[in-house]
Scaffold this active site. Structure first.
Site, short mmCIF file in Angstrom:
data_model
loop_
_atom_site.label_atom_id
_atom_site.label_comp_id
_atom_site.label_asym_id
_atom_site.label_seq_id
_atom_site.Cartn_x
_atom_site.Cartn_y
_atom_site.Cartn_z
N THR A 134 -0.10 -6.11 -15.84
CA THR A 134 -0.30 -4.68 -16.11
C THR A 134 -0.53 -4.40 -17.59
OG1 THR A 134 0.93 -2.59 -16.21
CG2 THR A 134 2.24 -4.55 -16.08
N TYR A 177 10.28 -2.68 -15.96
CA TYR A 177 9.04 -3.09 -15.27
C TYR A 177 8.11 -3.82 -16.25
CZ TYR A 177 4.43 -2.65 -13.01
OH TYR A 177 3.18 -2.90 -12.49
N1 LIG Z 1 -2.27 -0.25 -8.47
C1 LIG Z 1 -2.30 -0.30 -9.78
O1 LIG Z 1 -2.78 0.64 -10.43
C2 LIG Z 1 -1.77 -1.51 -10.53
C3 LIG Z 1 -1.91 -1.55 -11.92
C4 LIG Z 1 -1.41 -2.66 -12.61
C5 LIG Z 1 -0.83 -3.71 -11.92
N2 LIG Z 1 -0.70 -3.64 -10.57
C6 LIG Z 1 -0.09 -4.77 -9.87
O2 LIG Z 1 -0.90 -5.14 -8.76
C7 LIG Z 1 -0.07 -5.60 -7.70
C8 LIG Z 1 -0.40 -4.86 -6.42
O3 LIG Z 1 -0.21 -3.47 -6.64
P1 LIG Z 1 -0.50 -2.38 -5.51
O4 LIG Z 1 -0.99 -1.17 -6.19
O5 LIG Z 1 -1.31 -2.98 -4.42
O6 LIG Z 1 0.99 -2.10 -5.03
P2 LIG Z 1 1.55 -1.83 -3.57
O7 LIG Z 1 2.94 -1.32 -3.76
O8 LIG Z 1 0.61 -1.04 -2.76
O9 LIG Z 1 1.61 -3.32 -2.96
C9 LIG Z 1 2.66 -4.20 -3.25
C10 LIG Z 1 3.08 -4.85 -1.93
O10 LIG Z 1 4.13 -5.78 -2.21
C11 LIG Z 1 5.09 -5.67 -1.18
N3 LIG Z 1 6.37 -6.12 -1.72
C12 LIG Z 1 7.19 -5.48 -2.60
N4 LIG Z 1 8.28 -6.22 -2.82
C13 LIG Z 1 8.15 -7.35 -2.09
C14 LIG Z 1 8.95 -8.49 -1.90
N5 LIG Z 1 10.14 -8.62 -2.50
N6 LIG Z 1 8.51 -9.47 -1.08
C15 LIG Z 1 7.33 -9.34 -0.43
N7 LIG Z 1 6.52 -8.28 -0.57
C16 LIG Z 1 6.92 -7.29 -1.38
C17 LIG Z 1 5.10 -4.20 -0.78
O11 LIG Z 1 5.61 -4.01 0.54
C18 LIG Z 1 3.62 -3.86 -0.90
O12 LIG Z 1 2.95 -4.04 0.33
C19 LIG Z 1 1.36 -5.45 -8.17
O13 LIG Z 1 1.78 -6.71 -8.67
C20 LIG Z 1 1.28 -4.45 -9.29
O14 LIG Z 1 2.30 -4.63 -10.26
C21 LIG Z 1 -1.16 -2.56 -9.85
#
Ligand SMILES: NC(=O)c1ccc[n+]([C@@H]2O[C@H](COP(=O)([O-])OP(=O)(O)OC[C@H]3O[C@@H](n4cnc5c(N)ncnc54)[C@H](O)[C@@H]3O)[C@@H](O)[C@H]2O)c1
Length: 362
Positions: A134, A177
């Site tokens: 991130t 985070y």
């Molecule tokens: N969406 C954004 O804008 C953004 C920006 C920067 C980084 N990220 C990173 O991208 C990745 C995906 O983000 P996203 O937006 O799809 O988030 P999201 O919350 O939609 O997806 C994350 C998934 O991980 C699962 N999860 C959480 N804890 C878990 C665990 N202990 N074991 C197994 N599964 C688990 C959740 O159920 C969820 O389905 C993350 O690592 C996030 O930090 C996202």
């Protein structure tokens, strides 16, 4: 290499957090192209069970699902052992939640990532690992001098204003985070360095699009649209002039596929990935766009700034573009309209079970 019985032909992509927003979009693209996908997810994020149902209905043949927690080393090892490549997305994703429970945030984001890396390292030939980090690893950027112009902050440095933040920016983890994702980001790069795991880090700005379960804590573009459709009150923290570059999820999926294809050249490197200056909006500008282009009005209430909130963050993705030719293709107005379509259009959603839509959410 001999394949185990029951394993489909062709490379198998393991997506941890695969039922989440980004995982669902990547899985759908891969499955639609005929590839095999294994999702590992504990379905802990509210709403993602609908993504899983949707994927299962669309791709009953090639989708495999492991309902498991990334903190469970044996489950992770079983899944990584079967995979030809790993996209590690599972995470505790919200700054606010990390402030409320830093230990849980650490366990999922750091230990969960180490579990994936250790499982990859244990393989005779470690599979490629792609990790989604991130922009929060760069902290709140307190030294960046900003001017307020109309509805947004603009950097005083014209180079920064024109290009955005690149990977030379010093790391400055802020919030639990930020620390947990930053530590995981560094472990991933170090496993490439020390153990030869072919791993790549994407330091991503705000991603938005269909299948996002946006809420006040994460997924703000979807959250704004959902709030407006519900005709609810939207709380804005700070003055609303904070600027983010936003990237439509299909552009991100293109970048993820390019990274996997180019893993031999890209391994061991971190890349800033985002919409860039052309797709930068302030919160107030997004509200204006929603009102003028989409006919969505929303009632706003203001609250104080949140800890670590960057007043300005815009990505310079030049390093990744130079390495792969990638650049974002979907402009903000189009992406936001497509997300709104997916949410069901501008009309308010029907009330469920006798509750108003707002009450149904809480
Ligand atoms: N969406 C954004 O804008 C953004 C920006 C920067 C980084 N990220 C990173 O991208 C990745 C995906 O983000 P996203 O937006 O799809 O988030 P999201 O919350 O939609 O997806 C994350 C998934 O991980 C699962 N999860 C959480 N804890 C878990 C665990 N202990 N074991 C197994 N599964 C688990 C959740 O159920 C969820 O389905 C993350 O690592 C996030 O930090 C996202």
């Amino acid at each position: 290499m001999t394949r185990r019985a029951g394993r489909p032909a062709g490379p198998l992509t393991l997506i941890t957090g695969g039922a989440g927003f980004i995982g669902t979009n990547l899985a759908d693209r891969l499955l639609s192209q005929g590839a095999a996908v294994l999702l590992l997810d504990d379905i802990s994020r509210a709403g993602v069970e609908r993504n899983l149902e949707w994927l299962r209905a669309r791709h009953p043949e090639r989708l495999q699902v492991e309902l498991a927690d990334v903190r469970d080393m044996s489950a992770v090892r079983r899944a990584v052992d079967r995979a030809d490549r790993v996209c590690h997305f599972a995470a505790q994703v919200a700054v606010t939640t990390s402030l409320a429970d830093p230990l849980r945030d650490f366990d999922i984001n750091v230990r969960g990532t180490l579990n994936v890396l250790e499982a990859a390292r244990a393989r005779q030939q470690p599979p490629p690992v792609l990790f989604t980090s991130t922009n929060k690893v760069y902290g709140a950027l307190p030294d960046v001098e900003l001017e307020r112009r109309d509805q947004r902050y603009v950097p005083a440095d014209p180079h920064l204003a024109a290009r955005g933040v690149d990977e030379r920016r010093p790391l400055d983890f802020h919030s639990p985070y930020g620390c947990s994702k930053g530590a995981a980001d560094q472990y991933v790069l170090d496993y490439a360095r020390c153990f030869g795991v072919p791993a790549v880090v994407f330091r991503m700005s705000c991603i938005y699009g269909p299948h996002q379960c946006g809420n006040e804590d994460q997924g703000w573009v979807a959250h704004f649209l959902m709030r407006a459709r519900e005709q609810g009150v939207l709380r804005i923290y700070g003055d609303g002039c904070q600027v983010r570059d936003i990237l439509f999820v299909e552009d991100l999926v293109d970048a993820l596929l390019l990274a996997m294809r180019g893993i031999d050249r890209l391994a061991g490197r971190a890349f800033n990935i985002g919409g860039g200056p052309a797709n930068a909006v302030s919160l107030l500008e997004l509200l204006a766009l929603m009102s003028t282009r989409l006919g969505l009005a929303v009632r706003v209430e203001h609250a104080g700034w949140r800890s670590g909130d960057q007043r300005y963050y815009v990505t310079d993705s030049g390093r990744f573009s130079a390495a792969t030719g990638w650049s974002p293709a979907i402009p903000v107005a189009e992406g936001v309209a497509r997300l709104l379509d997916w949410l069901g259009g501008a009309a308010p959603p029907p009330a469920k079970h006798g509750l108003t839509p707002r009450a149904a959410l809480s």
